[in-house]
Design a protein around this motif. Structure first.
Motif, PDB file in Angstrom:
ATOM      1  N   THR A  46       0.832  -1.208   0.000  1.00 57.43           N
ATOM      2  CA  THR A  46       0.000   0.000   0.000  1.00 57.43           C
ATOM      3  C   THR A  46       0.859   1.247   0.000  1.00 57.43           C
ATOM      4  N   GLU A  47       1.877   1.267   0.846  1.00 52.81           N
ATOM      5  CA  GLU A  47       2.777   2.423   0.906  1.00 52.81           C
ATOM      6  C   GLU A  47       3.603   2.543  -0.374  1.00 52.81           C
ATOM      7  N   LEU A  48       4.030   1.427  -0.920  1.00 60.79           N
ATOM      8  CA  LEU A  48       4.807   1.475  -2.151  1.00 60.79           C
ATOM      9  C   LEU A  48       3.986   2.064  -3.290  1.00 60.79           C
ATOM     10  N   LEU A  49       2.769   1.606  -3.457  1.00 62.46           N
ATOM     11  CA  LEU A  49       1.918   2.141  -4.519  1.00 62.46           C
ATOM     12  C   LEU A  49       1.607   3.621  -4.300  1.00 62.46           C
ATOM     13  N   LYS A  50       1.417   4.005  -3.067  1.00 63.30           N
ATOM     14  CA  LYS A  50       1.155   5.425  -2.750  1.00 63.30           C
ATOM     15  C   LYS A  50       2.326   6.300  -3.194  1.00 63.30           C
ATOM     16  N   GLN A  51       3.539   5.886  -2.857  1.00 60.88           N
ATOM     17  CA  GLN A  51       4.709   6.664  -3.242  1.00 60.88           C
ATOM     18  C   GLN A  51       4.902   6.668  -4.757  1.00 60.88           C
ATOM     19  N   MET A  52       4.647   5.567  -5.409  1.00 63.54           N
ATOM     20  CA  MET A  52       4.769   5.518  -6.859  1.00 63.54           C
ATOM     21  C   MET A  52       3.778   6.460  -7.519  1.00 63.54           C
ATOM     22  N   ASP A  53       2.539   6.459  -7.049  1.00 62.80           N
ATOM     23  CA  ASP A  53       1.513   7.330  -7.628  1.00 62.80           C
ATOM     24  C   ASP A  53       1.835   8.801  -7.410  1.00 62.80           C
ATOM     25  N   GLU A  54       2.346   9.130  -6.238  1.00 61.43           N
ATOM     26  CA  GLU A  54       2.627  10.534  -5.916  1.00 61.43           C
ATOM     27  C   GLU A  54       3.808  11.086  -6.712  1.00 61.43           C
ATOM     28  N   HIS A  55       4.685  10.199  -7.182  1.00 55.82           N
ATOM     29  CA  HIS A  55       5.913  10.674  -7.823  1.00 55.82           C
ATOM     30  C   HIS A  55       6.052  10.212  -9.271  1.00 55.82           C
ATOM     31  N   ASN A  56       4.934   9.847  -9.876  1.00 49.92           N
ATOM     32  CA  ASN A  56       4.888   9.512 -11.294  1.00 49.92           C
ATOM     33  C   ASN A  56       5.840   8.374 -11.665  1.00 49.92           C
ATOM     34  N   ILE A  57       5.909   7.393 -10.784  1.00 55.03           N
ATOM     35  CA  ILE A  57       6.684   6.188 -11.060  1.00 55.03           C
ATOM     36  C   ILE A  57       5.702   5.141 -11.568  1.00 55.03           C
ATOM     37  N   ARG A  58       5.672   4.945 -12.868  1.00 55.25           N
ATOM     38  CA  ARG A  58       4.639   4.115 -13.471  1.00 55.25           C
ATOM     39  C   ARG A  58       4.951   2.630 -13.348  1.00 55.25           C
ATOM     40  N   ARG A  76       2.176  -3.134 -13.147  1.00 53.03           N
ATOM     41  CA  ARG A  76       3.178  -2.086 -12.962  1.00 53.03           C
ATOM     42  C   ARG A  76       4.480  -2.631 -12.386  1.00 53.03           C
ATOM     43  N   PHE A  77       4.451  -3.873 -11.911  1.00 62.26           N
ATOM     44  CA  PHE A  77       5.619  -4.449 -11.254  1.00 62.26           C
ATOM     45  C   PHE A  77       6.241  -5.545 -12.117  1.00 62.26           C
ATOM     46  N   HIS A  78       7.563  -5.608 -12.046  1.00 65.52           N
ATOM     47  CA  HIS A  78       8.319  -6.551 -12.863  1.00 65.52           C
ATOM     48  C   HIS A  78       9.250  -7.323 -11.926  1.00 65.52           C
ATOM     49  N   PRO A  79       8.752  -8.441 -11.391  1.00 66.94           N
ATOM     50  CA  PRO A  79       9.473  -9.158 -10.327  1.00 66.94           C
ATOM     51  C   PRO A  79      10.669  -9.953 -10.826  1.00 66.94           C
ATOM     52  N   PHE A  80      11.760  -9.845 -10.075  1.00 64.24           N
ATOM     53  CA  PHE A  80      12.987 -10.582 -10.345  1.00 64.24           C
ATOM     54  C   PHE A  80      13.235 -11.571  -9.205  1.00 64.24           C
ATOM     55  N   LEU A  81      13.703 -12.745  -9.551  1.00 65.44           N
ATOM     56  CA  LEU A  81      14.066 -13.769  -8.571  1.00 65.44           C
ATOM     57  C   LEU A  81      15.451 -13.488  -7.990  1.00 65.44           C
ATOM     58  N   SER A  82      15.553 -13.505  -6.665  1.00 68.61           N
ATOM     59  CA  SER A  82      16.861 -13.200  -6.066  1.00 68.61           C
ATOM     60  C   SER A  82      17.259 -14.135  -4.933  1.00 68.61           C
ATOM     61  N   GLY A  83      16.335 -14.957  -4.418  1.00 64.67           N
ATOM     62  CA  GLY A  83      16.603 -15.707  -3.202  1.00 64.67           C
ATOM     63  C   GLY A  83      17.358 -17.000  -3.425  1.00 64.67           C
ATOM     64  N   PHE A  84      18.635 -16.901  -3.767  1.00 66.01           N
ATOM     65  CA  PHE A  84      19.426 -18.114  -3.975  1.00 66.01           C
ATOM     66  C   PHE A  84      20.885 -17.821  -3.658  1.00 66.01           C
ATOM     67  N   ASN A  85      21.612 -18.891  -3.378  1.00 70.51           N
ATOM     68  CA  ASN A  85      23.037 -18.818  -3.081  1.00 70.51           C
ATOM     69  C   ASN A  85      23.821 -18.934  -4.386  1.00 70.51           C
ATOM     70  N   PRO A  86      24.543 -17.888  -4.799  1.00 77.56           N
ATOM     71  CA  PRO A  86      25.248 -17.936  -6.081  1.00 77.56           C
ATOM     72  C   PRO A  86      26.467 -18.847  -6.084  1.00 77.56           C
ATOM     73  N   ASN A  87      26.758 -19.481  -4.940  1.00 80.05           N
ATOM     74  CA  ASN A  87      27.844 -20.470  -4.879  1.00 80.05           C
ATOM     75  C   ASN A  87      27.330 -21.908  -4.988  1.00 80.05           C
ATOM     76  N   ASP A  88      26.010 -22.068  -5.018  1.00 80.71           N
ATOM     77  CA  ASP A  88      25.419 -23.402  -4.979  1.00 80.71           C
ATOM     78  C   ASP A  88      25.000 -23.826  -6.383  1.00 80.71           C
ATOM     79  N   LYS A  89      25.573 -24.907  -6.888  1.00 79.49           N
ATOM     80  CA  LYS A  89      25.230 -25.375  -8.238  1.00 79.49           C
ATOM     81  C   LYS A  89      23.850 -26.016  -8.305  1.00 79.49           C
TER      82      LYS A  89
END
Length: 337
Positions: free
Chosen positions: A44-56, A111-124
């Motif tokens: 809710t707060e994220l969308l509010k800030q995006m709307d107030e500052h023209n972050i589409r 409006r959101f473009h989710p990226f995957l990040s929750g992994f260990n970059p040392n683990d094959k």
């Protein structure tokens, strides 16, 4: 007053008027929904800030590590560098992001473009973990990252081996990214806090060379606040960025906050002519981001902070950097939607 003098006065008055301000529709190309404790101000707060500052639009990701509140620390740390306690790889961060997005209606979610990040970059095994998430949430994920490899003191604090952009585990991630047409945002410091040369750059460059089919977003162009604390400004950065952009068409530069000063703007707050020329030369290869972590009150300030630099660019280029360049490198299926 004679007519010619009236005309001269009008021209003089027009000359001192400020140029018409540009209105930018921003895309935040680097936003973390949670902080290093996996906490957030909420959607809710994220969308509010995006709307107030023209972050589409916004790239949205979790944070791949969680900071530990150690048994021997009397006060809870406020940041990963707050004390000597370690951090650990935290795969649930992607589920937090997915859960928040699933509660939105279709218009908000677009409006959101989710990226995957929750992994260990040392683990094959990590590529198979990401594959399971891609299959669990079909059509949701539009990229991978921010991947933490070389990352200042966080590297030393994280409970694992030092991660590298060119590790075998990351090679497997890049092959997965190519299979699913996903861009990869990677944090790979160009150097250490004290070495005044591009010490770690070969790790990233080898990946760019060996995986030409993968679109790489280089977070902060390899800079960081911690590097600047020790070195103020990397004198070799511009030449290396220029060289890499000329050699590797699969490289894109995230200009989020540590790039604004002291690179894009000089000590007087004026745009650096060399960086302006570089962006004009590669108008499709740069994007801006806030790099906020779970707190969204400063979102508008971070994004509008780029306006001085953007205003010095040709208008068509400025709008690309402010908004469309990030969207253009997303998977084709996402763009079609």
């Amino acid at each position: 007053m004679p007519p010619f003098r009236s005309a001269l006065c009008l021209l003089a008055a027009l000359a001192v008027l400020p140029a018409q301000a540009r209105d930018y529709s921003y895309t935040d190309a680097h936003l973390h929904y949670v902080d290093f404790f996996q906490e957030t101000d909420g959607m809710t707060e994220l969308l509010k800030q995006m709307d107030e500052h023209n972050i589409r639009h916004a790239m949205i990701s979790g944070v791949p590590v969680a900071k530990k509140w150690h048994e021997n620390e009397p006060r809870r740390p406020r940041y990963y560098a707050g004390d000597d306690a370690g951090a650990y790889w935290f795969s649930a961060t992607d589920y937090i992001v997915a859960h928040a997005l699933e509660k939105l209606d279709e218009k908000q979610r677009s409006r959101f473009h989710p990226f995957l990040s929750g992994f260990n970059p040392n683990d094959k095994n990590s590529d198979e973990h990401l594959r399971r998430l891609l299959e669990t949430y079909p059509g949701m994920w539009q990229g991978i990252g921010e991947v933490f490899t070389r990352h200042d003191d966080l590297t030393a604090l994280t409970n694992s081996e030092v991660p590298r952009a060119n590790s075998e585990a990351m090679d497997r991630i890049y092959y997965l990214a190519a299979e699913y047409d996903l861009p990869v945002m990677i944090h790979s410091n160009i150097t250490s806090k004290r070495e005044r040369n591009p010490l770690y750059l070969p790790e990233l460059e080898e990946s760019l060379r060996d995986h030409p089919q993968v679109r790489f977003i280089w977070a902060h162009a390899g800079t960081s606040k911690e590097i600047h604390r020790h070195q103020e400004k990397l004198t070799f950065l511009f030449d290396e960025v220029e060289r890499l952009l000329g050699l590797y068409p699969n490289l894109y530069i995230d200009l989020s906050w540590t790039m604004l000063e002291p690179y894009l703007l000089d000590s007087e707050g004026k745009p650096d002519p060399r960086w302006l020329q570089l962006v004009e030369r590669f108008p499709d290869r740069f994007m801006i981001g806030s790099d906020v972590v779970g707190k969204f009150g400063s979102l508008g300030e971070y994004m509008s902070g780029f306006d001085v630099f953007l205003d010095a660019l040709p208008e068509t280029v400025a709008h690309k950097v402010a908004g469309s360049n990030f969207l253009a490198i997303l998977p084709r299926q996402s763009q079609d939607n």
